[in-house]
Design a protein around this motif. Structure first.
Motif, short mmCIF file in Angstrom:
data_model
loop_
_atom_site.label_atom_id
_atom_site.label_comp_id
_atom_site.label_asym_id
_atom_site.label_seq_id
_atom_site.Cartn_x
_atom_site.Cartn_y
_atom_site.Cartn_z
N GLN A 26 0.80 -1.02 -0.02
CA GLN A 26 0.05 0.05 0.07
C GLN A 26 0.75 1.32 -0.07
O GLN A 26 1.83 1.26 0.66
CB GLN A 26 -0.83 0.16 1.26
CG GLN A 26 -1.91 -0.95 1.03
CD GLN A 26 -2.82 -1.22 2.72
OE1 GLN A 26 -2.61 -0.22 3.32
NE2 GLN A 26 -3.93 -1.88 2.51
N PRO A 27 0.50 2.25 -0.97
CA PRO A 27 1.36 3.44 -0.80
C PRO A 27 0.98 4.39 0.46
O PRO A 27 0.00 4.13 1.22
CB PRO A 27 0.97 4.18 -2.00
CG PRO A 27 -0.60 3.75 -2.28
CD PRO A 27 -0.58 2.23 -1.71
N ASN A 28 2.13 4.87 0.85
CA ASN A 28 1.78 5.64 2.08
C ASN A 28 2.00 7.48 1.82
O ASN A 28 2.09 7.58 0.81
CB ASN A 28 2.79 5.40 3.15
CG ASN A 28 4.25 5.50 2.88
OD1 ASN A 28 4.70 6.45 2.17
ND2 ASN A 28 5.16 4.68 3.74
N LEU A 52 7.44 -0.09 6.80
CA LEU A 52 7.43 1.02 5.72
C LEU A 52 8.95 0.81 5.09
O LEU A 52 9.99 0.54 5.69
CB LEU A 52 7.60 2.37 6.68
CG LEU A 52 6.44 2.34 7.60
CD1 LEU A 52 6.79 3.82 8.39
CD2 LEU A 52 5.09 2.56 6.75
N TYR A 53 8.70 0.96 3.76
CA TYR A 53 9.75 1.05 3.06
C TYR A 53 9.94 2.41 2.15
O TYR A 53 9.07 3.09 1.96
CB TYR A 53 9.85 0.00 1.86
CG TYR A 53 9.86 -1.57 2.69
CD1 TYR A 53 11.05 -1.77 2.65
CD2 TYR A 53 8.80 -2.02 3.06
CE1 TYR A 53 11.31 -3.16 3.52
CE2 TYR A 53 9.03 -3.12 3.71
CZ TYR A 53 10.24 -3.99 4.08
OH TYR A 53 10.28 -5.04 4.63
N ALA A 54 11.22 2.84 1.54
CA ALA A 54 11.43 4.07 1.08
C ALA A 54 10.70 4.11 -0.17
O ALA A 54 10.49 5.12 -0.71
CB ALA A 54 12.85 4.50 1.06
N ASP A 55 10.97 2.96 -1.10
CA ASP A 55 10.18 2.87 -2.41
C ASP A 55 9.57 1.58 -2.56
O ASP A 55 9.66 0.50 -1.86
CB ASP A 55 10.95 3.03 -3.48
CG ASP A 55 12.32 2.32 -3.51
OD1 ASP A 55 12.33 1.30 -2.70
OD2 ASP A 55 13.34 2.46 -4.09
N GLU A 56 8.54 1.51 -3.55
CA GLU A 56 7.90 0.16 -3.98
C GLU A 56 8.76 -1.02 -4.28
O GLU A 56 8.55 -2.09 -3.96
CB GLU A 56 6.83 0.48 -5.01
CG GLU A 56 5.95 -0.62 -5.12
CD GLU A 56 5.11 -0.32 -6.26
OE1 GLU A 56 4.14 -1.25 -6.42
OE2 GLU A 56 5.05 0.74 -6.84
N GLY A 57 9.99 -0.87 -5.00
CA GLY A 57 10.96 -1.88 -5.02
C GLY A 57 11.40 -2.65 -4.02
O GLY A 57 11.59 -3.75 -4.09
#
Length: 76
Positions: A26-28, A52-57
């Motif tokens: 899910q995008p934050n 939480l991750y910095a980007d979708e990759g």
């Protein structure tokens, strides 16, 4: 290209085991991506964890690694 969600199960009637493991991307609000993980006994609400991750990759890579790890433990 990559799935936005994964749902896997592990059922073993001999051990009275009926488990599920669900992962969703899910995008934050901060231009990153959240990997939402839910797990527990089938038929219950279960537990939830948000990573939480910095980007979708990076989130996709983590989801693929977790999926592989769970499949090695008997989930399908």
């Amino acid at each position: 290209m990559f799935p936005a969600s994964v749902l896997i199960h592990r059922v073993d009637p001999a051990r009275n085991m009926r488990r599920f493991y669900r992962m969703q991307l899910q995008p934050n609000l901060f231009s990153g991506c959240t990997l939402v993980r839910e797990w527990g006994r089938i038929g219950t609400t279960g537990q939830c964890r948000n990573d939480l991750y910095a980007d979708e990759g990076r989130a996709v890579s983590a989801m693929i690694a977790l999926s592989k790890q769970k499949r090695q433990r008997g989930y399908c």
